[in-house]
Design a protein around this motif. Structure first.
Motif, PDB file in Angstrom:
ATOM      1  N   TRP A  43      64.943  48.057  82.293  1.00 30.86           N
ATOM      2  CA  TRP A  43      64.109  47.750  83.360  1.00 30.86           C
ATOM      3  C   TRP A  43      63.158  49.121  83.630  1.00 30.86           C
ATOM      4  O   TRP A  43      61.709  48.602  83.634  1.00 30.86           O
ATOM      5  N   LEU A  44      63.595  50.080  83.521  1.00 29.66           N
ATOM      6  CA  LEU A  44      62.503  51.224  83.557  1.00 29.66           C
ATOM      7  C   LEU A  44      61.992  51.386  82.137  1.00 29.66           C
ATOM      8  O   LEU A  44      60.524  51.673  82.261  1.00 29.66           O
ATOM      9  N   ASP A  45      62.416  51.162  81.165  1.00 32.80           N
ATOM     10  CA  ASP A  45      61.608  50.896  80.019  1.00 32.80           C
ATOM     11  C   ASP A  45      60.160  50.100  80.092  1.00 32.80           C
ATOM     12  O   ASP A  45      59.153  50.426  79.643  1.00 32.80           O
ATOM     13  N   ARG A  46      60.749  48.885  80.667  1.00 30.36           N
ATOM     14  CA  ARG A  46      59.606  47.921  80.803  1.00 30.36           C
ATOM     15  C   ARG A  46      58.439  48.478  81.914  1.00 30.36           C
ATOM     16  O   ARG A  46      57.081  48.360  81.532  1.00 30.36           O
ATOM     17  N   LEU A  47      59.119  49.183  82.933  1.00 35.07           N
ATOM     18  CA  LEU A  47      58.142  49.699  83.784  1.00 35.07           C
ATOM     19  C   LEU A  47      57.257  50.895  83.204  1.00 35.07           C
ATOM     20  O   LEU A  47      55.828  50.862  83.406  1.00 35.07           O
ATOM     21  N   PHE A  48      57.659  51.514  82.362  1.00 40.53           N
ATOM     22  CA  PHE A  48      56.898  52.767  81.734  1.00 40.53           C
ATOM     23  C   PHE A  48      56.183  52.163  80.546  1.00 40.53           C
ATOM     24  O   PHE A  48      54.991  52.435  80.410  1.00 40.53           O
ATOM     25  N   ARG A  49      56.756  51.231  79.782  1.00 41.17           N
ATOM     26  CA  ARG A  49      56.124  50.865  78.743  1.00 41.17           C
ATOM     27  C   ARG A  49      54.884  49.700  78.807  1.00 41.17           C
ATOM     28  O   ARG A  49      53.499  49.647  78.377  1.00 41.17           O
ATOM     29  N   GLU A  50      55.364  48.864  79.683  1.00 42.30           N
ATOM     30  CA  GLU A  50      54.228  47.626  79.993  1.00 42.30           C
ATOM     31  C   GLU A  50      53.252  47.920  81.217  1.00 42.30           C
ATOM     32  O   GLU A  50      52.211  47.403  81.094  1.00 42.30           O
ATOM     33  N   GLN A  51      53.974  48.622  82.347  1.00 41.05           N
ATOM     34  CA  GLN A  51      53.115  49.171  83.450  1.00 41.05           C
ATOM     35  C   GLN A  51      52.450  50.425  83.396  1.00 41.05           C
ATOM     36  O   GLN A  51      51.523  50.619  84.189  1.00 41.05           O
ATOM     37  N   HIS A  52      52.773  51.199  82.411  1.00 40.65           N
ATOM     38  CA  HIS A  52      52.331  52.559  81.967  1.00 40.65           C
ATOM     39  C   HIS A  52      52.404  53.480  83.301  1.00 40.65           C
ATOM     40  O   HIS A  52      51.727  54.409  83.727  1.00 40.65           O
ATOM     41  N   TYR A  53      53.656  53.372  83.993  1.00 41.18           N
ATOM     42  CA  TYR A  53      54.009  54.245  84.880  1.00 41.18           C
ATOM     43  C   TYR A  53      54.931  55.262  84.149  1.00 41.18           C
ATOM     44  O   TYR A  53      55.314  55.096  83.036  1.00 41.18           O
ATOM     45  N   ALA A  54      55.207  56.524  84.832  1.00 35.50           N
ATOM     46  CA  ALA A  54      55.953  57.661  84.204  1.00 35.50           C
ATOM     47  C   ALA A  54      56.684  58.398  84.984  1.00 35.50           C
ATOM     48  O   ALA A  54      56.531  58.230  86.239  1.00 35.50           O
ATOM     49  N   ASP A  55      57.839  58.791  84.631  1.00 39.34           N
ATOM     50  CA  ASP A  55      58.716  59.510  85.033  1.00 39.34           C
ATOM     51  C   ASP A  55      58.178  60.992  85.220  1.00 39.34           C
ATOM     52  O   ASP A  55      58.187  61.798  84.061  1.00 39.34           O
ATOM     53  N   ALA A  56      57.594  61.441  86.383  1.00 38.84           N
ATOM     54  CA  ALA A  56      56.865  62.746  86.709  1.00 38.84           C
ATOM     55  C   ALA A  56      57.737  63.643  86.188  1.00 38.84           C
ATOM     56  O   ALA A  56      57.176  64.795  85.409  1.00 38.84           O
ATOM     57  N   PHE A  57      58.891  63.899  86.561  1.00 36.74           N
ATOM     58  CA  PHE A  57      59.558  65.252  85.984  1.00 36.74           C
ATOM     59  C   PHE A  57      59.883  65.415  84.589  1.00 36.74           C
ATOM     60  O   PHE A  57      59.617  66.514  84.016  1.00 36.74           O
ATOM     61  N   ARG A  58      60.315  64.205  83.957  1.00 37.36           N
ATOM     62  CA  ARG A  58      60.194  64.161  82.380  1.00 37.36           C
ATOM     63  C   ARG A  58      58.833  64.524  81.559  1.00 37.36           C
ATOM     64  O   ARG A  58      59.141  64.699  80.557  1.00 37.36           O
ATOM     65  N   LEU A  59      57.849  64.487  82.250  1.00 35.35           N
ATOM     66  CA  LEU A  59      56.449  64.933  81.708  1.00 35.35           C
ATOM     67  C   LEU A  59      56.407  66.416  81.552  1.00 35.35           C
ATOM     68  O   LEU A  59      55.739  66.816  80.702  1.00 35.35           O
TER      69      LEU A  59
ATOM     70  N   SER B  70      51.947  56.154  88.781  1.00 34.04           N
ATOM     71  CA  SER B  70      51.094  55.192  87.937  1.00 34.04           C
ATOM     72  C   SER B  70      50.141  55.943  87.036  1.00 34.04           C
ATOM     73  O   SER B  70      49.982  57.296  87.140  1.00 34.04           O
ATOM     74  N   GLU B  71      49.603  55.249  86.106  1.00 34.10           N
ATOM     75  CA  GLU B  71      49.083  56.057  84.890  1.00 34.10           C
ATOM     76  C   GLU B  71      47.867  56.784  85.178  1.00 34.10           C
ATOM     77  O   GLU B  71      47.903  57.975  84.454  1.00 34.10           O
ATOM     78  N   HIS B  72      47.056  56.889  86.139  1.00 29.78           N
ATOM     79  CA  HIS B  72      46.062  57.966  86.378  1.00 29.78           C
ATOM     80  C   HIS B  72      46.587  58.998  87.169  1.00 29.78           C
ATOM     81  O   HIS B  72      45.897  60.140  86.999  1.00 29.78           O
ATOM     82  N   ILE B  73      47.814  59.253  87.489  1.00 24.84           N
ATOM     83  CA  ILE B  73      48.375  60.382  88.056  1.00 24.84           C
ATOM     84  C   ILE B  73      49.044  60.969  86.936  1.00 24.84           C
ATOM     85  O   ILE B  73      49.085  62.219  87.197  1.00 24.84           O
ATOM     86  N   THR B  74      49.481  60.368  86.049  1.00 23.93           N
ATOM     87  CA  THR B  74      50.257  61.068  84.916  1.00 23.93           C
ATOM     88  C   THR B  74      49.630  62.277  84.227  1.00 23.93           C
ATOM     89  O   THR B  74      50.394  63.411  84.258  1.00 23.93           O
ATOM     90  N   PRO B  75      48.312  62.373  83.810  1.00 22.84           N
ATOM     91  CA  PRO B  75      47.922  63.584  83.583  1.00 22.84           C
ATOM     92  C   PRO B  75      47.677  64.788  84.661  1.00 22.84           C
ATOM     93  O   PRO B  75      47.435  66.060  84.131  1.00 22.84           O
ATOM     94  N   ARG B  76      48.099  64.439  85.965  1.00 17.42           N
ATOM     95  CA  ARG B  76      47.786  65.377  86.951  1.00 17.42           C
ATOM     96  C   ARG B  76      49.175  66.329  87.360  1.00 17.42           C
ATOM     97  O   ARG B  76      49.026  66.752  88.080  1.00 17.42           O
ATOM     98  N   VAL B  77      50.322  65.726  86.732  1.00 21.38           N
ATOM     99  CA  VAL B  77      51.396  66.303  87.016  1.00 21.38           C
ATOM    100  C   VAL B  77      51.465  67.697  86.368  1.00 21.38           C
ATOM    101  O   VAL B  77      51.218  68.117  85.074  1.00 21.38           O
ATOM    102  N   GLU B  78      51.818  68.710  87.273  1.00 19.28           N
ATOM    103  CA  GLU B  78      51.778  70.176  86.900  1.00 19.28           C
ATOM    104  C   GLU B  78      53.161  70.760  86.739  1.00 19.28           C
ATOM    105  O   GLU B  78      53.262  71.797  85.879  1.00 19.28           O
ATOM    106  N   TYR B  79      53.851  70.493  87.591  1.00 13.54           N
ATOM    107  CA  TYR B  79      55.423  71.309  87.807  1.00 13.54           C
ATOM    108  C   TYR B  79      56.209  70.411  88.400  1.00 13.54           C
ATOM    109  O   TYR B  79      56.022  69.402  89.217  1.00 13.54           O
ATOM    110  N   GLY B  80      57.686  70.652  87.958  1.00  9.54           N
ATOM    111  CA  GLY B  80      58.804  69.867  88.557  1.00  9.54           C
ATOM    112  C   GLY B  80      59.972  70.726  88.431  1.00  9.54           C
ATOM    113  O   GLY B  80      60.231  71.455  87.598  1.00  9.54           O
ATOM    114  N   ALA B  81      60.680  70.559  89.464  1.00  7.41           N
ATOM    115  CA  ALA B  81      61.938  71.289  89.684  1.00  7.41           C
ATOM    116  C   ALA B  81      63.042  70.277  90.488  1.00  7.41           C
ATOM    117  O   ALA B  81      62.589  69.864  91.470  1.00  7.41           O
TER     118      ALA B  81
END
Length: 260
Positions: free
Chosen positions: A178-194, A223-234
Motif C-alpha cells: 500500500w505504501l509502495d502504491r502511495l509513493f509510486r502512483e501518487q508521488h508521495y514520499a517518506d520524508a525521513f528516508r529522503l 506530497s511531491e512538491h514538498i519532496t525537494p524541500r526536505v532538509e533534515y530528519g531525526a
C-alpha cells in the motif's frame, strides 16, 4: 519550517515524562500528536496548552482511546477533523491544519493485533479509502504533509527483528505494498528516508525498551512538491517519553505569518 510528530500513547503520561518541557524548546512550527488517550476537556493543566501555540484536538467518541492533536505556532486558515470515512471518524484518527497552500495532518492509523483477522480487514479498508482520498486531493493544487503513526514498517530496514516479526500486522506484504502504491502512483514520499537511510533508525518499541524489537512506523509523508524541500530528519531518542520517539523534520518552506 520544523514539524515534530509524536505518538504519545497517553498525552498525560508523556507530559509527566517531560515531553512538553522538551518539545516547547525545539522551535517547531507545528507539533502533531497522536493517541492522546483522554478527552480534551479533561486536560486542565497549562502544560498541555503552551502559550506560543494554538492547539487543536479531535477526540474519539468515547473520550478515552485514540485522539489526535495539532499545535500550530501560526494560526491556520482552517481546521479539518476526520476524513469523511463513516466507519472511522468516530475513532478520532485525523486532524488537519490548512494554511494558504499547504495542509499539515496528524494521523493515527488503525492497528490490528496478531491473529485479529477482523482488525486487519478493517485496517486494510481504512488504507484503501485513504489512498482514494489522497488521490482526489492531489487535484486541489495544494501540498500535504501527513504526520503520524502509520502502523506500517515500509521495508525490512525499518524492523529490527525481521525474522521474529515476520507475518505480524505492520510488516505484512499487503501493507507495505500500500505504501509502495502511495509513493509510486501518487508521488508521495517518506520524508525521513529522503535524508536518512541508516538501518538502525526506529521510532517504536512495542516492549517499551529501546534497544530491541524496534520498528519505524512513525513517518511524515509529503506530497511531491514538498519532496525537494526536505532538509533534515531525526528521531529523538535521548529521552524516552513513551513507547514511541518523536520525529523531527525540517523543510525549506515558510508558513505564512498569522494575520492577528
Amino acid at each position: 519550517m520544523r514539524i515534530i510528530s509524536f505518538c504519545a500513547d497517553s498525552i498525560v503520561d508523556a507530559a509527566k515524562k517531560g515531553f512538553f518541557d522538551w518539545v516547547t524548546k525545539q522551535d517547531a512550527d507545528i507539533i502533531c500528536i497522536q493517541n492522546i488517550g483522554i478527552a480534551e476537556y479533561k486536560l486542565r493543566d497549562d502544560v498541555y496548552f503552551p502559550r506560543d501555540y494554538n492547539p487543536y484536538f479531535f477526540d474519539a467518541a468515547d473520550g478515552k482511546h485514540n485522539g489526535v492533536a495539532i499545535y500550530c505556532r501560526n494560526l491556520p486558515k482552517a481546521i479539518m477533523t476526520g476524513l469523511g470515512f463513516l466507519d472511522f471518524d468516530m475513532d478520532g484518527l485525523y486532524i488537519q491544519a490548512d494554511f494558504d497552500n499547504i495542509s499539515i495532518g496528524s494521523l493515527l492509523a488503525p492497528t490490528a493485533d496478531e491473529g485479529d483477522s477482523a482488525g486487519l480487514i478493517r485496517k486494510n479498508q481504512f488504507f484503501e479509502q485513504y489512498l482514494n482520498h489522497l488521490t482526489k486531493v492531489r487535484n486541489k493544487r495544494r501540498d500535504f504533509i501527513i504526520c503520524g503513526n502509520w502502523n506500517i514498517a515500509h521495508r525490512a530496514i525499518d524492523i529490527q527483528d525481521v525474522r521474529g516479526n515476520h507475518g505480524k500486522p505492520g510488516s505484512l506484504a499487503e501493507e507495505q505494498q500500500w505504501l509502495d502504491r502511495l509513493f509510486r502512483e501518487q508521488h508521495y514520499a517518506d520524508a525521513f528516508r529522503l535524508v536518512n537511510n541508516d538501518a538502525d533508525e526506529f521510532s517504536w518499541w512495542p516492549d517499551g525498551e529501546p534497544g530491541s524489537n524496534g520498528w519505524r512506523v512513525d513517518m511524515q509523508i509529503t506530497s511531491e512538491h514538498i519532496t525537494p524541500r526536505v532538509e533534515y530528519g531525526a528521531i529523538y531518542k535521548v529521552q524516552q517519553f513513551g513507547k514511541h520517539a518523536p520525529l523531527i523534520m525540517d523543510y525549506d518552506f515558510e508558513l505564512p505569518e498569522s494575520p492577528f
